[in-house]
Design an enzyme around this catalytic site. Structure first.
Site, PDB file in Angstrom:
ATOM      1  N   ASN A  99       0.866  -1.181   0.000  1.00 55.14           N
ATOM      2  CA  ASN A  99       0.000   0.000   0.000  1.00 55.14           C
ATOM      3  C   ASN A  99       0.903   1.232   0.000  1.00 55.14           C
ATOM      4  OD1 ASN A  99      -1.802   2.044   0.411  1.00 55.14           O
ATOM      5  ND2 ASN A  99      -2.476   1.363   2.450  1.00 55.14           N
ATOM      6  N   GLY A 121       2.785   2.348  10.742  1.00 55.63           N
ATOM      7  CA  GLY A 121       3.775   3.413  10.584  1.00 55.63           C
ATOM      8  C   GLY A 121       4.526   3.751  11.862  1.00 55.63           C
ATOM      9  N   GLU A 143      -5.270  -4.646  10.568  1.00 59.73           N
ATOM     10  CA  GLU A 143      -4.221  -3.650  10.765  1.00 59.73           C
ATOM     11  C   GLU A 143      -4.479  -2.900  12.067  1.00 59.73           C
ATOM     12  OE1 GLU A 143      -2.326  -2.446   6.771  1.00 59.73           O
ATOM     13  OE2 GLU A 143      -4.085  -1.197   7.039  1.00 59.73           O
ATOM     14  N   LYS A 196       0.102   4.253  -0.262  1.00 57.40           N
ATOM     15  CA  LYS A 196      -0.512   5.452   0.338  1.00 57.40           C
ATOM     16  C   LYS A 196      -0.277   6.669  -0.567  1.00 57.40           C
ATOM     17  CE  LYS A 196      -0.167   3.195   4.761  1.00 57.40           C
ATOM     18  NZ  LYS A 196      -0.032   3.276   6.203  1.00 57.40           N
ATOM     19  N   HIS A 220      -9.619   1.335   4.981  1.00 58.12           N
ATOM     20  CA  HIS A 220      -8.324   1.523   5.657  1.00 58.12           C
ATOM     21  C   HIS A 220      -8.514   2.507   6.809  1.00 58.12           C
ATOM     22  CE1 HIS A 220      -4.174   2.565   6.440  1.00 58.12           C
ATOM     23  NE2 HIS A 220      -3.837   1.465   5.788  1.00 58.12           N
ATOM     24  N   GLU A 241      -6.759   4.843   7.852  1.00 59.12           N
ATOM     25  CA  GLU A 241      -6.475   6.251   7.530  1.00 59.12           C
ATOM     26  C   GLU A 241      -7.686   6.905   6.873  1.00 59.12           C
ATOM     27  OE1 GLU A 241      -2.841   5.495   5.423  1.00 59.12           O
ATOM     28  OE2 GLU A 241      -1.887   4.976   7.333  1.00 59.12           O
TER      29      GLU A 241
END
Ligand code: 13P
Length: 264
Positions: A13, A184, A178, A15, A106, A108
């Site tokens: 991914n 991160g 996740e 991003k 996701h 985010e």
């Protein structure tokens, strides 16, 4: 050898990365690794999820890779079809461009862009109805984990999914667990913790669908070349959704290699 018959998937991914020239280099370098050491698609499927603007050029660049690398969209519109929806890309437009896979939900997007349950389920519905395959992301925050709510939160997200999936559509779904606190941050869930949650997700899926045993459950959150093997050794971890480490061809390739070797 883990005993599972599910082919592992390792998905990068990207991003909101990288710039175009770096993207070209990254693909070039990944293709060189795959040329020098092909990973059999029966042992591990490799995919990358570039930004919307790079999807088609990356797909094009990957056409002559020694091993098929799939191209995945990072998101899609909650509106179907075509029409006056400025800035949106629908499931049908993805399909029309031969992009057959899409990430949905996701963390985010949930946290930063207001993707709530109704939007996420609309995206799932449109993607599946258009014949796309989805990677549906779930995961708890640190606060929820510390409050002992991790399992409840994740299983609720699976229930949200199941509220819109028709029986036969389960075969077009993968799950990515996740934990938000591992994304991160360099803090991976331990293989034991990840396996424990994957086992719960597997049990939940088995209650919902006859395909439950066959649905790939990927782990995401600070997956790196040096922790991939331990994660891959867990029976219910069927691949990885890789962020940062997918921006380097070498580490991404090594993660895929770890899954291909450990699972077979
Ligand atoms: P990192 O691998 O950078 O932690 O990102 C994980 C992720 O969010 C993949 O979707």
């Amino acid at each position: 050898m883990s005993g599972s018959t599910i082919t592992p998937w390792v998905v990068g991914n990207w991003k909101m990365n990288p710039m175009q020239s770096d993207s070209q280099q990254l693909i070039q370098s990944l293709k060189q690794y795959l040329q020098a050491g092909p990973i059999d698609v029966a042992q591990c499927r490799i995919a990358v999820a570039p930004t919307a603007i790079a999807l088609l050029s990356v797909q094009q660049q990957l056409q002559d890779a020694a091993v098929e690398v799939l191209t995945v969209a990072q998101d899609l519109s909650r509106v179907a079809g075509t029409g006056a929806y400025t800035g949106e890309v629908s499931a049908e437009l993805l399909k029309d461009s031969a992009i057959h896979y899409v990430l949905i939900g996701h963390s985010e997007r949930r946290e930063l862009f207001g993707d709530d349950v109704s939007q996420i389920t609309a995206k799932v519905t449109h993607a599946l109805n258009a014949g796309l395959q989805i990677i549906y992301c779930v995961g708890e925050s640190l606060e929820q984990r510390e409050q002992g709510l991790a399992e409840q939160v994740v299983l609720q997200q699976i229930c949200d999914l199941s509220s819109v999936v028709k029986a036969e559509q389960w075969q077009n779904i993968k799950i990515a667990y996740e934990p938000i606190w591992a994304i991160g941050t360099g803090k991976t869930a331990s293989p034991e913790d990840a396996q424990a949650m994957h086992e719960k997700i597997r049990a939940g899926l088995k209650q919902l669908t006859g395909y439950g045993q066959d649905i790939a459950i990927l782990y995401g959150g600070s997956v790196k070349a040096d922790n991939a093997e331990a994660l891959a050794a867990c029976p219910d971890i069927n691949g990885a959704l890789v962020g940062g480490a997918s921006l380097q061809a070498e580490s991404f390739y090594k993660i895929a290699q770890a899954f291909a070797q450990t699972k077979h």
